[in-house]
Design a protein around this motif. Structure first.
Motif, PDB file in Angstrom:
ATOM      1  N   ALA A 156       0.822  -1.212   0.000  1.00 45.43           N
ATOM      2  CA  ALA A 156       0.000   0.000   0.000  1.00 45.43           C
ATOM      3  C   ALA A 156       0.856   1.262   0.000  1.00 45.43           C
ATOM      4  O   ALA A 156       0.329   2.367   0.071  1.00 45.43           O
ATOM      5  CB  ALA A 156      -0.939  -0.004   1.207  1.00 45.43           C
ATOM      6  N   GLN A 157       2.170   1.062  -0.033  1.00 48.83           N
ATOM      7  CA  GLN A 157       3.141   2.169  -0.069  1.00 48.83           C
ATOM      8  C   GLN A 157       3.007   3.096   1.146  1.00 48.83           C
ATOM      9  O   GLN A 157       3.220   4.305   1.062  1.00 48.83           O
ATOM     10  CB  GLN A 157       2.989   2.974  -1.366  1.00 48.83           C
ATOM     11  CG  GLN A 157       3.308   2.138  -2.609  1.00 48.83           C
ATOM     12  CD  GLN A 157       3.211   2.930  -3.895  1.00 48.83           C
ATOM     13  OE1 GLN A 157       2.497   3.921  -3.956  1.00 48.83           O
ATOM     14  NE2 GLN A 157       3.908   2.493  -4.924  1.00 48.83           N
ATOM     15  N   LEU A 158       2.679   2.484   2.271  1.00 53.37           N
ATOM     16  CA  LEU A 158       2.615   3.247   3.519  1.00 53.37           C
ATOM     17  C   LEU A 158       4.013   3.234   4.152  1.00 53.37           C
ATOM     18  O   LEU A 158       4.245   2.670   5.221  1.00 53.37           O
ATOM     19  CB  LEU A 158       1.560   2.648   4.454  1.00 53.37           C
ATOM     20  CG  LEU A 158       0.119   2.699   3.922  1.00 53.37           C
ATOM     21  CD1 LEU A 158      -0.831   1.970   4.866  1.00 53.37           C
ATOM     22  CD2 LEU A 158      -0.344   4.139   3.730  1.00 53.37           C
ATOM     23  N   ASP A 159       4.948   3.863   3.459  1.00 52.03           N
ATOM     24  CA  ASP A 159       6.363   3.791   3.860  1.00 52.03           C
ATOM     25  C   ASP A 159       6.593   4.403   5.236  1.00 52.03           C
ATOM     26  O   ASP A 159       7.362   3.890   6.049  1.00 52.03           O
ATOM     27  CB  ASP A 159       7.246   4.504   2.827  1.00 52.03           C
ATOM     28  CG  ASP A 159       7.168   3.824   1.473  1.00 52.03           C
ATOM     29  OD1 ASP A 159       6.792   2.631   1.442  1.00 52.03           O
ATOM     30  OD2 ASP A 159       7.468   4.477   0.455  1.00 52.03           O
ATOM     31  N   GLU A 160       5.920   5.534   5.518  1.00 48.33           N
ATOM     32  CA  GLU A 160       6.131   6.204   6.804  1.00 48.33           C
ATOM     33  C   GLU A 160       5.595   5.354   7.955  1.00 48.33           C
ATOM     34  O   GLU A 160       6.186   5.284   9.026  1.00 48.33           O
ATOM     35  CB  GLU A 160       5.468   7.583   6.790  1.00 48.33           C
ATOM     36  CG  GLU A 160       5.875   8.495   7.919  1.00 48.33           C
ATOM     37  CD  GLU A 160       7.366   8.787   7.944  1.00 48.33           C
ATOM     38  OE1 GLU A 160       7.911   9.017   9.047  1.00 48.33           O
ATOM     39  OE2 GLU A 160       8.009   8.769   6.861  1.00 48.33           O
ATOM     40  N   VAL A 161       4.445   4.695   7.689  1.00 48.49           N
ATOM     41  CA  VAL A 161       3.893   3.779   8.703  1.00 48.49           C
ATOM     42  C   VAL A 161       4.895   2.680   9.003  1.00 48.49           C
ATOM     43  O   VAL A 161       5.204   2.369  10.159  1.00 48.49           O
ATOM     44  CB  VAL A 161       2.551   3.166   8.223  1.00 48.49           C
ATOM     45  CG1 VAL A 161       2.062   2.092   9.203  1.00 48.49           C
ATOM     46  CG2 VAL A 161       1.498   4.247   8.062  1.00 48.49           C
ATOM     47  N   MET A 162       5.465   2.104   7.936  1.00 49.36           N
ATOM     48  CA  MET A 162       6.426   1.010   8.114  1.00 49.36           C
ATOM     49  C   MET A 162       7.690   1.488   8.808  1.00 49.36           C
ATOM     50  O   MET A 162       8.238   0.807   9.668  1.00 49.36           O
ATOM     51  CB  MET A 162       6.772   0.405   6.745  1.00 49.36           C
ATOM     52  CG  MET A 162       5.563  -0.180   6.078  1.00 49.36           C
ATOM     53  SD  MET A 162       5.847  -1.580   5.025  1.00 49.36           S
ATOM     54  CE  MET A 162       7.217  -2.422   5.566  1.00 49.36           C
ATOM     55  N   ARG A 163       8.138   2.672   8.456  1.00 50.44           N
ATOM     56  CA  ARG A 163       9.353   3.196   9.078  1.00 50.44           C
ATOM     57  C   ARG A 163       9.162   3.372  10.581  1.00 50.44           C
ATOM     58  O   ARG A 163      10.025   2.993  11.377  1.00 50.44           O
ATOM     59  CB  ARG A 163       9.749   4.527   8.432  1.00 50.44           C
ATOM     60  CG  ARG A 163      11.102   5.057   8.866  1.00 50.44           C
ATOM     61  CD  ARG A 163      11.466   6.320   8.109  1.00 50.44           C
ATOM     62  NE  ARG A 163      10.679   7.454   8.523  1.00 50.44           N
ATOM     63  CZ  ARG A 163      10.899   8.155   9.653  1.00 50.44           C
ATOM     64  NH1 ARG A 163      11.893   7.818  10.460  1.00 50.44           N
ATOM     65  NH2 ARG A 163      10.131   9.190   9.966  1.00 50.44           N
ATOM     66  N   ARG A 164       8.027   3.937  10.960  1.00 46.11           N
ATOM     67  CA  ARG A 164       7.744   4.133  12.383  1.00 46.11           C
ATOM     68  C   ARG A 164       7.662   2.798  13.113  1.00 46.11           C
ATOM     69  O   ARG A 164       8.173   2.649  14.235  1.00 46.11           O
ATOM     70  CB  ARG A 164       6.411   4.890  12.566  1.00 46.11           C
ATOM     71  CG  ARG A 164       6.390   6.262  11.949  1.00 46.11           C
ATOM     72  CD  ARG A 164       7.174   7.252  12.768  1.00 46.11           C
ATOM     73  NE  ARG A 164       7.195   8.580  12.139  1.00 46.11           N
ATOM     74  CZ  ARG A 164       7.565   9.666  12.751  1.00 46.11           C
ATOM     75  NH1 ARG A 164       7.967   9.614  14.003  1.00 46.11           N
ATOM     76  NH2 ARG A 164       7.562  10.826  12.114  1.00 46.11           N
TER      77      ARG A 164
END
Length: 1648
Positions: A1289-1297
């Protein structure tokens, strides 16, 4: 404060004075002292009473109290009333003398009180003491001791009493029978004498300036008589020493005539004590005082004692001094002082005595004598002036001593002599020589060895000392300049001084530069006058030799060059300008180099160049001839260092090269050949190099001399070498022949090119072959092949064999240089190569012991360019023999077994031999390609190497890739493209080399990419690209080289893929098939890394170029199937599966059977199939829908009973839902699954979140077909799937956190699952808000699921959403709040706790909604604080924390009536043992404060808890401390005191450190000032904490009370219950924790 309270406290402190803890004991003493300073009389009275009431008190306790009395008296003597002083004197006197036995600690403490009082009240003290110091009665030990100490502490007060005391004491001396009494009397007499002497020395300050020494002389003499005649003979050593010390002190006060009478007996008596006592310092001190008194009065008797005195003192000074033991150092100094005193009285006898003692060879004796001599030279300058020559003569004997300890002392004496003008005298040069000799000392120990003798003086230490001494003589003793210059040059050339070269040069440089700058005539040396100096030529050759080996002999190279520069005009007038230019750059090179980094070959070349340029500049053949002659004579000095000797031969060769005297040249060559030690290989090489250099200018003469020497009698007899008229044996003869063979080779290579070709056959090869085998004629003269010579390679002497190989190589090199200018056919080329190969074949295959291989290959490489060319078979044999002989050698660290004939090489030699051998092979391969630079020639060479590229041995692969890389680079550099030629073997070469880019060995990897880059460059050249053209893609390969240094496999394979992209772009289509089939072979390489690299390269190649080889697909699949049977690496099998998928990607008919029923966990093949399914969005969409539907209706787990024996159940995952989750995870891994995953994101997110909650703490299903299923983490699979979904889903910021917080690991485990879900919700709320409404809608039904684990997961998720304003923005607040209110009554306590947390979170996420839900929130929080089913108090904690947050935004009208109610509810939690509850309750109290402003009731509540908050500022939990600071800061305005408010707000910041003691001290002042009426309440509150569970709080309570008492005005004491306080502190003084006892004692110090 009542007297009773002070007395009780003081009494308690006195009881605790003997506490077992030292810190408590110190504080008790400090507190009593504090009380004593305030009320000295009262406290002293209590101390007295305590001692009187406790007569049986243990001594240690009694001592502490007495010591405290001493401190009070010492600090407040002026304030103590006279009656109390009298009683203290009486008490101390009684305590001191109560026991007739000596009890040191007790009686010393009492004595110290008397001494302290005596500083002010000496008359009263003396009255008391003298009452116990009566004539005719032996006094108490400590009475006498006290008198002695008083005489020290109050000199001016005591001396007036001493006459009377001495008068009373004298009769007592005869009564003293016990040694301890004799000791104390002796000690007292010593102190008395010292006090009298101090008094007399300061008469201007004394109260009675009329006192004279004779005032005491008669009494002192009477005492002296008893001490000396009776007590000095005691058996007790301590007593003897004290008597001796007293006698020494008393001598100064005795009448001169009396002293003169006693000297004859006194000195022998003192000297005799040395033998009876181990401690000599006191004896020496006493003796020194006796001598001082005797010398001062001009004693005549003293001379009669001189011999015995000197003998005894010499024994003492000869004793070793332990500098870690101060008394031995002091003794040594006193003894030297005695010698000084005697030297002033009897100089001649003393000097003669010391010099005679120097003749004694005993080490200790000499050390002592030298110490005295040095002391006398330095301290008695005028007296020693007339004895300088005598001392110079006498110092020679110790200079010859073999002991380093003696030599060290000699050096110290020489240094003293230098400063006093001895070295300029006749004989002074011997002292300089001594220093230089010891600058040249070798090391005592090998590296790593250590001495066991701590006193040992190692050669290194002595050498360093002499270095420093020589430097100091040069720089600090100016008058020595003409003594040292130029005489120090004498020591530069003899070999025994080699190790002293560096310090010698440095000193000479300093002296020379100074003389040069001052333009002193003595700078210019007249070598005809200074006949003992070495000649300029000898100096120059020696210093140049030092420079050639700059890091030998303690790095003598730099100093030698610098000295040569300074000496330039003294060496020859023509050298100055040249050396000014040439030497500084060489020195700069040395400064930047180390022994390891210096390029020795280049450095030697530089030194030879400066020699050559110097000879040109000198332009004086006579001078040059003398230089050569002296250098030749100097050869023998380097017999122990053949490397240096070899270089000296080269220097001689260069010198002869510049001589024009041909007869002289021949004579020197004859001398060199005759005197050389031919048995050593290094020297043979040196001779040959020197002769070769000479031949550059004297070719005819050199060849003639070599031939003449070869025919001479030198081969039969050599008296000049061996000094024996005997026949040479065969071995010696062969060594001489070896030298001559080598000489011919170096002559050939050094001779002028225009002259050498005509001499090759007749003058050089003929002589070489003649010397190699004299029994066979016609060797290389055109009459037959070389192999008929009868050379038996295996039995030939190795030395001659090596010389022959080396010489032939040099001849070939010489020819190669010449044929560039003139044509030449070397007809003996093939014959020589055949012999060379026979030499290699004779070498053992399993070891490398000799340089035969590398010399043969170097020789063959030099022969290869010569015409005629070798045939194909000859070339094949040459390469096969050489390559296999080198590559098959074992690793260089392998140690071969020792044979009878040969010695084992050391590791350094073996490493050098290996390096030379491999370099020679590379040179040979390059020479073959240089002769025929074509693709066919390249392939013919490479076929000998390629089998070694896949060797199991790392070192063999490294050798092969290194050889290939160098060979290809050479090929590229030397190729010529005249026509368009096909590089037909490019595909085969790339196929062999490219898998090596992933070799486990870094050197092989980087070598492989170099090879590929070079091959593609060669291909470009063959395609017609110009030489300077740069192909961006090909050159980009070199940028990938750094990435190959990373051993990470993924990095390596990615790099291989990028390399393949470049290769596929440049590879011609017709060679693609060859490349692919070579890669198939690489799939079963000996190295698994290379197998994987082959598969990566293959897949990348097929993706890029697969469309062009469609007709080959069936055959490729067949080969792949066959290779799979041999592949064991999982990763390679996966990669082969990818290869099949790539080939099948164009055929949509290819499908995968259902995977759900495959054994769990899926094997790699099954997993790859799942991933492949994800490539089709339609199929992926259908699978996702089916899996979600099944997971929502199927049971996630079943409860299985652990066993028949154990009770309890285990949650076990049901197989099909678990398998579906695994498959879904693998499918989502495919990047092409993004579209279907996004279309159903809310449903899939909710499904996987709930599935994860149902999987926590669940074990994997057991499967009979596999043993690995049980190790699969069930919740981990769901978490991984969810993680992949977020990525899709390209939720990169969610994954990074989530990654930063390690949330994924937390979600998988039961004990951290809630934390993990909270982090997930937080990340989604912050970075994926628009997706939340659909997700919440999908999750709501799960709150009613029967599985509480799923309810927990969803409640935790919703609870965190309420923590963010996005819930209001997206209009989710009502839905979430309603769900939380419903969960308040959930049967699961964890769900209830999360619901309370969620309700509290609204204050953070949507504070504007707080008042809307005020009623519900307050009700929920109140019920949470009253929760009964809450064993861990987690719900209570959440309720308090939540209420704290809610209160921040709640309107006063909504809570006004509840403030006091809530305050009362939380008050019990302030003292909770649970740190978190304590912390939360304090925080909540702080938040409540804003609603209590102006309310008297609330102010009262604040004062009710103020003491608790203040004491919890020292709570053991730091979070509680911070909470207290916050609560007190916000409550400060309601306290009702501006000063306290300011204090709280200025000092109580959470992150600011607080000095608690100072804070409480200041606070109590304000409390007393502003709230005097509440002092009773405060102190009662504090007293309750005396029984707190926390020792820190108990200690804080004691401090609070202490400061309260310390700051309380007298009028307010009525508010306090002092009796209770006193009892409480007394109780704390017995606390088990020493910190509490310390604070209690400190508080008691404020009771005044």
């Amino acid at each position: 404060m009542g007297e009773t309270d002070v007395e009780q406290v003081t009494l308690a402190l006195l009881d605790a004075a003997n506490d077992k803890d030292a810190e408590v004991q110190a504080q008790v003493r400090k507190s009593v002292l504090t009380l004593g300073k305030e009320q000295p009389d009262r406290v002293l009275a209590m101390c007295q009473d305590y001692l009187l009431k406790h007569p049986k008190l243990v001594v240690s306790h009694r001592v502490v109290i007495l010591q405290t009395i001493e401190l009070i008296v010492g600090s407040r003597i002026e304030a103590i009333t006279y009656p109390r002083i009298k009683s203290i004197i009486s008490l101390a006197s009684d305590e001191m003398t109560r026991s007739k036995e000596v009890v040191p600690d007790w009686q010393q403490a009492a004595s110290n009180i008397l001494v302290a009082v005596g500083n002010k009240h000496i008359n009263d003290i003396m009255e008391e003491i003298l009452s116990k110091f009566q004539p005719g009665v032996l006094p108490h030990f400590f009475v006498v001791q006290t008198l002695a100490n008083l005489s020290d502490s109050n000199v001016y007060g005591m001396v007036p009493f001493l006459n009377a005391i001495l008068g009373t004491m004298l009769p007592m001396l005869s009564l003293a029978k016990q040694d301890n009494m004799k000791w104390v009397f002796s000690s007292a007499l010593c102190h008395f004498s010292d006090s009298i002497m101090e008094y007399l020395a300061n008469l201007d300050k004394a109260p009675d300036p009329t006192v004279r020494p004779d005032t005491f002389s008669s009494e002192i003499y009477a005492a002296f008589d008893i001490l000396f005649n009776n007590w000095l003979q005691s058996r007790e050593s301590r007593l003897r020493l004290t008597v001796a010390e007293a006698v020494g002190s008393m001598c100064h006060l005795m009448a001169s005539d009396k002293l003169e009478e006693q000297i004859a007996k006194l000195i022998p008596a003192i000297l005799s004590l040395y033998k009876k006592n181990n401690e000599h310092y006191i004896i020496s001190k006493s003796l020194c005082q006796v001598l001082d008194a005797s010398v001062n009065m001009g004693s005549r008797v003293l001379e009669t004692q001189l011999d015995s005195l000197l003998f005894a003192l010499h024994q003492q000074v000869s004793t070793s001094v332990d500098y870690s033991n101060p008394p031995t150092v002091k003794n040594h100094n006193e003894v030297l002082r005695c010698f000084s005193l005697l030297a002033n009285a009897f100089p001649d006898r003393l000097v003669m005595f010391v010099l005679q003692k120097l003749e004694n060879s005993n080490e200790r004796s000499r050390l002592g004598s030298l110490a005295v001599l040095r002391h006398l030279i330095n301290s008695s300058t005028s007296m020693m002036e007339t004895k300088k020559l005598l001392i110079l003569a006498s110092i020679r004997q110790p200079m010859a001593d073999h002991s380093n300890k003696v030599k060290k002392r000699v050096v110290q004496v020489i240094m003293a002599m230098a400063h006093h003008g001895y070295l300029e005298l006749d004989g002074g040069e011997l002292l300089v020589r001594f220093i230089v000799q010891h600058c040249a000392l070798p090391d005592t120990y090998q590296r790593g060895q250590k001495t066991e003798d701590p006193e040992e003086v190692t050669n290194e230490a002595l050498r360093s000392m002499c270095d420093n001494t020589l430097h100091l003589l040069t720089t600090t003793v100016g008058r020595l300049a003409d003594v040292l210059w130029p005489k120090l040059l004498n020591y530069l050339t003899p070999p025994q001084y080699n190790n002293a070269t560096t310090p010698l040069c440095r000193s000479l440089i300093v002296l020379g530069n100074k003389k040069k700058e001052n333009k002193e005539p003595s700078f210019n040396i007249d070598f005809t006058q200074e006949v003992n100096l070495p000649s300029p030529q000898t100096l120059m050759i020696k210093l140049l030799m030092n420079a050639a080996f700059p890091f030998k002999s303690r790095a003598h190279g730099g100093p030698s060059l610098s000295l040569l520069h300074v000496l330039s005009v003294n060496i020859h007038r023509s050298t100055e300008a040249l050396w000014d230019k040439e030497i500084p750059p060489l020195l700069a090179v040395l400064e930047e180099s180390t022994a390891e980094s210096l390029d020795k070959k280049r450095w030697h070349k530089n030194v030879l160049e400066i020699l050559s340029k110097t000879l040109v500049a000198v332009d004086d053949d006579k001078w040059v001839c003398q230089l050569a002659a002296e250098a030749t004579r100097y050869l023998s000095t380097y017999n122990s260092d053949l490397e240096e000797k070899s270089f000296l031969y080269q220097c001689i060769g260069v010198t002869l090269q510049h001589s024009v005297n041909k007869e002289f040249v021949k004579k020197q060559l004859q001398e060199i050949l005759l005197t050389a030690r031919h048995n050593d290989a290094v020297e043979r090489e040196g001779v040959a190099l020197g002769v070769g250099r000479c031949a550059n200018s004297h070719l005819d003469g050199t060849l003639a001399k070599l031939e003449e020497f070869g025919k001479s009698d030198a081969f039969k007899k050599s008296p000049s070498i061996f000094n024996l008229l005997k026949e040479r044996n065969d071995v010696e003869t062969e060594k001489v022949k070896s030298t001559l063979i080598l000489c011919y080779g170096h002559v050939a290579v050094n001779a002028p090119p225009e002259k050498i070709l005509d001499r090759i056959d007749q003058d050089i090869l003929r002589c070489i072959s003649k010397h190699f085998n004299t029994k066979v004629t016609n060797v290389i003269n055109g009459k037959g092949p070389l192999n008929v010579l009868g050379i038996k390679v295996e039995t030939k002497d190795l030395t001659m064999k090596l010389s022959l190989i080396q010489s032939i190589g040099l001849v070939a090199k010489a020819i190669s240089e010449c044929v560039r200018k003139q044509g030449y056919v070397f007809t003996r080329k093939q014959e020589l190569i055949s012999v060379m190969l026979d030499f290699i074949k004779a070498e053992p295959a399993d070891s490398l012991r000799t340089p035969v291989r590398h010399l043969v290959m170097s020789t063959c490489a030099n022969l290869m360019p010569l015409d005629p060319a070798l045939s194909e078979n000859e070339s094949f044999d040459l390469l096969k023999v050489c390559v296999n002989s080198v590559f098959s050698l074992p690793l260089e660290t392998h140690t071969p077994e020792k044979t009878k004939e040969e010695e084992i090489l050391d590791p350094k030699q073996r490493k050098a031999l290996y390096k030379d051998t491999l370099t020679a092979l590379h040179g040979l391969l390059n020479s073959v390609l240089t002769k025929d630079p074509t693709p066919d020639s390249l392939q013919s060479v490479f076929k000998h190497i390629e089998c070694w590229l896949s060797s199991p041995q790392e070192y063999e692969r490294e050798r092969a890739i290194t050889a290939t890389a160098r060979m290809l680079t050479h090929y590229l550099d030397n190729m010529t493209v005249k026509n368009m030629v096909s590089f037909h073997n490019l595909g085969a070469l790339l196929g062999r080399l490219s898998p090596r880019c992933s070799d486990p060995h870094l050197v092989v990897r980087t070598g492989a990419i170099d090879c590929i880059h070079t091959l593609l460059c060669i291909q470009l050249r063959y395609e017609g690209v110009s030489l300077g053209y740069k192909d961006e893609a090909v050159d980009g390969l070199l940028l990938l080289k750094d990435r190959l240094e990373n051993p990470d496999h993924s990095v390596l394979y990615k790099t291989c893929s990028e390399i393949t992209w470049v290769m596929s772009k440049r590879l011609p289509l017709q060679q693609l098939t060859t490349f692919v089939f070579m890669l198939f072979e690489g799939l079963v390489d000996s190295q698994s890394n290379c197998c994987r690299a082959s598969s990566v390269i293959l897949n990348t190649l097929l993706k890029n170029r697969g469309g062009g080889i469609q007709e080959m697909v069936p055959e490729m699949l067949e080969v792949l199937h066959m290779q799979l049977q041999s592949i064991t690496e999982d990763q390679v099998r996966v990669a082969v599966g990818q290869t099949v998928l790539i080939l099948a990607s164009q055929h949509l008919q290819t499908v995968v059977n259902t995977l759900i029923n495959q054994p769990l966990p899926y094997d790699s093949w099954t997993s790859e199939m799942w991933m492949a399914l994800g490539a089709d969005p339609v199929v992926a969409n259908q699978i996702i829908e089916m899996v979600m539907e099944k997971l929502s209706v199927m049971a996630p787990y079943v409860d299985k009973k652990d066993s028949m024996i154990r009770s309890g159940t285990t949650k076990m995952a049901t197989p099909k839902p678990f398998a579906m989750t695994c498959g879904l995870k693998e499918l989502l891994l495919n990047g092409q699954s993004q579209e279907p995953a996004l279309s159903q994101f809310p449903q899939l997110f909710s499904c996987l979140t709930v599935r994860m909650g149902a999987s926590v703490g669940v074990s994997a299903p057991k499967d009979n077909n596999t043993k690995h299923a049980a190790s699969v983490h069930v919740a981990g699979v769901a978490a991984d799937a969810l993680r992949i979904l977020l990525a899709r889903a390209q939720l990169d910021e969610v994954m990074r956190r989530l990654d930063e917080a390690n949330a994924w690991d937390a979600m998988k485990e039961q004990n951290t699952h809630i934390t993990g879900v909270t982090l997930l919700a937080r990340a989604m709320a912050k970075h994926a808000g628009p997706r939340l409404p659909a997700i919440v809608e999908c999750l709501c039904p799960s709150l009613n699921n029967i599985y509480e684990c799923q309810r927990i997961t969803v409640t935790a998720f919703f609870s965190e959403l309420l923590n963010h304003h996005v819930a209001t923005e997206l209009m989710l607040i009502d839905v979430l709040m309603n769900n939380m209110m419903e969960r308040i009554s959930d049967p699961c306590a964890t769900v209830r706790m999360l619901a309370v947390r969620g309700l509290g979170n609204i204050a953070v996420g949507s504070p504007e909604k707080v008042n809307k839900y005020a009623k519900e929130l307050l009700a929920a929080m109140s019920s949470g604080m009253e929760e009964k089913d809450d064993p861990g108090k987690l719900i209570t904690l959440e309720a308090m924390s939540g209420l704290s947050k809610v209160l921040v935004y709640l309107d006063k009208k909504n809570i006004h009536l509840l403030v006091v109610y809530i305050f009362m509810k939380i008050k019990p939690f302030l003292e909770s043992e649970n740190d978190e509850i304590r912390c939360a309750s304090i925080h909540l109290m702080g938040h409540l404060s804003k609603f209590g402003s102006g309310e008297p009731v609330f102010k009262d509540q604040i004062h009710n808890v103020l003491v608790s908050l203040l004491l919890h500022l020292v709570d053991p939990n730091p979070h509680v401390v911070k909470a207290c600071k916050y609560a007190m800061r916000v409550c400060a305005p309601m306290v009702g005191s501006e000063q306290i408010t300011a204090m709280f707000q200025n000092h109580l910041y959470e992150d600011k450190s607080l000095h608690y003691g100072e804070f409480i001290n200041d606070l109590t002042k304000y409390l007393i000032q502003d709230f005097p009426g509440m002092l009773n309440f405060y102190h009662i509150s504090v007293l309750q904490f005396f029984k707190s569970n926390w020792s820190e709080v108990r200690a804080g309570a004691a401090m609070f009370i202490g400061f309260l008492l310390g700051n309380l005005p007298e009028e307010h004491f009525s508010h306090l219950n002092m009796g209770t306080i006193t009892k409480g502190l007394v109780m704390l003084l017995q606390d088990p924790d020493p910190v509490v006892r310390v604070k209690a004692a400190e508080a008691m110090g404020h009771f005044h």
